[in-house]
Scaffold this motif. Sequence first.
Motif, PDB file in Angstrom:
ATOM      1  N   ASP A   6     -63.978 -11.564  78.792  1.00  0.00           N
ATOM      2  CA  ASP A   6     -64.101 -12.645  77.815  1.00  0.00           C
ATOM      3  C   ASP A   6     -63.182 -12.374  76.632  1.00  0.00           C
ATOM      4  OD1 ASP A   6     -65.079 -15.027  76.853  1.00  0.00           O
ATOM      5  OD2 ASP A   6     -66.812 -14.098  75.873  1.00  0.00           O
ATOM      6  N   ARG A   7     -61.890 -12.441  76.903  1.00  0.00           N
ATOM      7  CA  ARG A   7     -60.876 -12.228  75.866  1.00  0.00           C
ATOM      8  C   ARG A   7     -59.784 -13.266  76.055  1.00  0.00           C
ATOM      9  NH1 ARG A   7     -57.070  -6.921  75.262  1.00  0.00           N
ATOM     10  NH2 ARG A   7     -55.723  -7.753  73.643  1.00  0.00           N
ATOM     11  N   LEU A  18     -50.650 -18.967  75.952  1.00  0.00           N
ATOM     12  CA  LEU A  18     -52.071 -18.663  76.032  1.00  0.00           C
ATOM     13  C   LEU A  18     -52.222 -17.465  76.962  1.00  0.00           C
ATOM     14  CD1 LEU A  18     -54.771 -21.342  76.473  1.00  0.00           C
ATOM     15  CD2 LEU A  18     -54.866 -19.269  77.806  1.00  0.00           C
ATOM     16  N   THR A  19     -53.005 -16.480  76.554  1.00  0.00           N
ATOM     17  CA  THR A  19     -53.176 -15.267  77.352  1.00  0.00           C
ATOM     18  C   THR A  19     -54.651 -14.993  77.563  1.00  0.00           C
ATOM     19  OG1 THR A  19     -51.169 -14.358  76.342  1.00  0.00           O
ATOM     20  CG2 THR A  19     -52.584 -12.823  77.506  1.00  0.00           C
ATOM     21  N   PHE A  20     -55.006 -14.701  78.807  1.00  0.00           N
ATOM     22  CA  PHE A  20     -56.348 -14.212  79.108  1.00  0.00           C
ATOM     23  C   PHE A  20     -56.181 -12.956  79.955  1.00  0.00           C
ATOM     24  CE2 PHE A  20     -55.312 -17.207  82.432  1.00  0.00           C
ATOM     25  CZ  PHE A  20     -55.940 -16.777  83.587  1.00  0.00           C
ATOM     26  N   ALA A  53     -56.408 -24.719  71.696  1.00  0.00           N
ATOM     27  CA  ALA A  53     -56.105 -23.883  72.859  1.00  0.00           C
ATOM     28  C   ALA A  53     -57.390 -23.395  73.520  1.00  0.00           C
ATOM     29  CB  ALA A  53     -55.233 -22.706  72.446  1.00  0.00           C
ATOM     30  N   LYS A  54     -58.351 -22.985  72.706  1.00  0.00           N
ATOM     31  CA  LYS A  54     -59.619 -22.514  73.258  1.00  0.00           C
ATOM     32  C   LYS A  54     -60.347 -23.638  73.985  1.00  0.00           C
ATOM     33  CE  LYS A  54     -63.772 -19.983  72.315  1.00  0.00           C
ATOM     34  NZ  LYS A  54     -64.486 -19.094  71.441  1.00  0.00           N
ATOM     35  N   GLU A  90     -61.263 -23.320  77.884  1.00  0.00           N
ATOM     36  CA  GLU A  90     -62.664 -23.352  78.311  1.00  0.00           C
ATOM     37  C   GLU A  90     -62.940 -24.505  79.274  1.00  0.00           C
ATOM     38  OE1 GLU A  90     -64.946 -21.047  77.946  1.00  0.00           O
ATOM     39  OE2 GLU A  90     -63.612 -19.820  76.715  1.00  0.00           O
ATOM     40  N   ALA A  91     -62.231 -25.619  79.121  1.00  0.00           N
ATOM     41  CA  ALA A  91     -62.441 -26.779  79.995  1.00  0.00           C
ATOM     42  C   ALA A  91     -62.022 -26.500  81.438  1.00  0.00           C
ATOM     43  CB  ALA A  91     -61.687 -27.989  79.452  1.00  0.00           C
TER      44      ALA A  91
END
Length: 84
Positions: A9-10, A20-22, A48-49, A53-54
């Motif tokens: 969860d980052r 955007l990075t996960f 962006a979040k 999340e969508a």
Amino acid sequence: MNQAIQFIDRFEFNVQSQQLTFFAQVSGLMVKCVIDTQSLALADQQAAKAHFEAVRFDYEDIAEQLIEDEEYNSAGEIVVAVLN
């Protein structure tokens, strides 16, 4: 689902680069998963979040397949195509 790949969860977003990075843990190693969101023109971290999340699980499914296929770029990152 591959138990050796876990998404943590980052989440990070760079407004200037629209990147955007996960992150995923692959057999204990941290792997950056990068999305170029320039086509979405996200205004800020909150936008962006909301986008991430969508469609988070779709991004994670795509990244998982790319990791399994060992589709790392020269920097050792996984590049995921943007979802609209």
